[in-house]
Design a protein around this motif. Structure first.
Motif, PDB file in Angstrom:
ATOM      1  N   ARG A  97     -11.138 113.022  37.986  1.00 26.82           N
ATOM      2  CA  ARG A  97     -10.588 112.329  36.821  1.00 26.82           C
ATOM      3  C   ARG A  97     -11.094 110.894  36.745  1.00 26.82           C
ATOM      4  O   ARG A  97     -11.132 110.184  37.747  1.00 26.82           O
ATOM      5  N   ASN A 101      -4.283 105.644  35.004  1.00 28.20           N
ATOM      6  CA  ASN A 101      -3.798 105.777  33.623  1.00 28.20           C
ATOM      7  C   ASN A 101      -4.293 104.651  32.721  1.00 28.20           C
ATOM      8  O   ASN A 101      -4.957 104.898  31.724  1.00 28.20           O
ATOM      9  N   THR A 133      -6.413 110.505  31.397  1.00 29.95           N
ATOM     10  CA  THR A 133      -5.147 110.810  32.068  1.00 29.95           C
ATOM     11  C   THR A 133      -4.033 109.974  31.461  1.00 29.95           C
ATOM     12  O   THR A 133      -2.927 110.469  31.219  1.00 29.95           O
ATOM     13  N   PRO A 188      -9.376 113.864  30.415  1.00 28.87           N
ATOM     14  CA  PRO A 188      -9.196 113.263  31.737  1.00 28.87           C
ATOM     15  C   PRO A 188     -10.484 113.026  32.526  1.00 28.87           C
ATOM     16  O   PRO A 188     -10.576 112.062  33.277  1.00 28.87           O
TER      17      PRO A 188
END
Length: 299
Positions: free
Chosen positions: A146, A163, A202, A224
């Motif tokens: 990711r 994130n 993500t 992601p």
């Protein structure tokens, strides 16, 4: 002689433990909650489920392997080794919290509360650990890589997130800076805003998505594993000295967003961990873009 593999179990203090620590005893914590119309039984049961999951995963580690355990609050002081297998026992957000401290180690996410957690990053059950751990070591387990985001300051400070990275003022007051896009003809704009958010695919399931929806969702959210980020300026303020023309966009792997600080103190932190932030002051610059490292999540 090579070292035996090491499993690092990552967990966090439960809400029940925090409540009892604050009030001293179970009875006092229960009285506190009951005075506000809440029952401590639900928190106590979630605490028991978490402890059972930790015990089951611990028991599944082969006897010849080494073990270590680290709590979320201590992640910034824990040294991960290249050969570690990281097992996150808890919520999806805990995987994001640990990702920034890793350098390619495989991560197994174990859900302690199925049905309550989305299970995007904690995909496995405690009972799966016995078969997953040997498979990870043998490299026969599927691994999803990711994309992550990084911020690098001109004094070499660096922060990584799974994130999103937020850059703004402490306390979320007005942040002042000059913002520009690399490779965009040198266009730079002075801004006063509530901060800048730069997120990954993500992160597109969380904070980034909420801002994206508020802006009308015109740009496709990244996947992601895609080397693409989205960025948004939050509540940019127009004035004779500040503009609002550069307030959103996307970044490819080769692109970057550069900010030059025009405030006494701004911070940049990732995935909500304000305690582990870059400290930035007048005249400093920081570049935000796609990170070279990836989270290696065991599927």
């Amino acid at each position: 002689m090579s070292l035996a593999p090491r499993v690092v179990l990552v967990h966090r203090t439960t809400e029940y433990e925090e409540l009892v620590a604050r009030h001293g005893t179970h009875g006092q914590a229960a009285f506190f909650l009951s005075s506000r119309g809440r029952d401590i039984a639900e928190l106590a049961e979630r605490h028991r489920r978490t402890r059972r999951a930790l015990a089951e995963v611990t028991a599944a580690v082969p006897l010849t392997w080494r073990q270590a355990r680290v709590e979320r609050a201590d992640l910034d002081r824990f040294l991960f080794a290249p050969e570690d297998v990281v097992v996150v026992v808890g919520q999806d957000g805990l995987v994001a919290n640990v990702a920034k401290y890793l350098a390619g180690q495989p991560v197994v996410g174990v859900d302690t509360d199925p049905g309550r957690n989305p299970g995007v990053l904690v995909r496995h059950r405690p009972r799966d650990a016995a078969t997953l751990l040997p498979a990870v070591l043998a490299r026969s387990a599927g691994v999803e890589e990711r994309t992550m985001v990084e911020a690098v300051a001109d004094d070499t400070q660096r922060i990584v997130a799974l994130n999103e990275i937020y850059l703004g003022a402490v306390g979320h007051q007005t942040a002042r800076y000059r913002l520009g896009l690399e490779g965009d003809g040198g266009v730079v704009e002075a801004q006063a805003s509530s901060g800048v958010l730069v997120g990954t695919g993500t992160g597109a399931t969380g904070w980034l998505r909420s801002v994206w929806r508020e802006r009308g969702g015109g740009t496709r959210l990244p996947e992601p594993a895609e080397d693409r980020l989205l960025w948004f300026v939050r509540e940019a303020w127009p004035s004779p000295a500040t503009g609002t023309s550069l307030v959103a966009g996307e970044l490819s792997a080769a692109a970057g967003l550069r900010l030059t600080i025009e405030s006494e103190r701004l911070v940049a932190f990732g995935d909500g961990m304000e305690s582990d932030a870059l400290e930035l002051t007048w005249g400093q610059s920081v570049r935000v873009g796609v990170c070279g490292e990836r989270l290696r999540l065991v599927g």
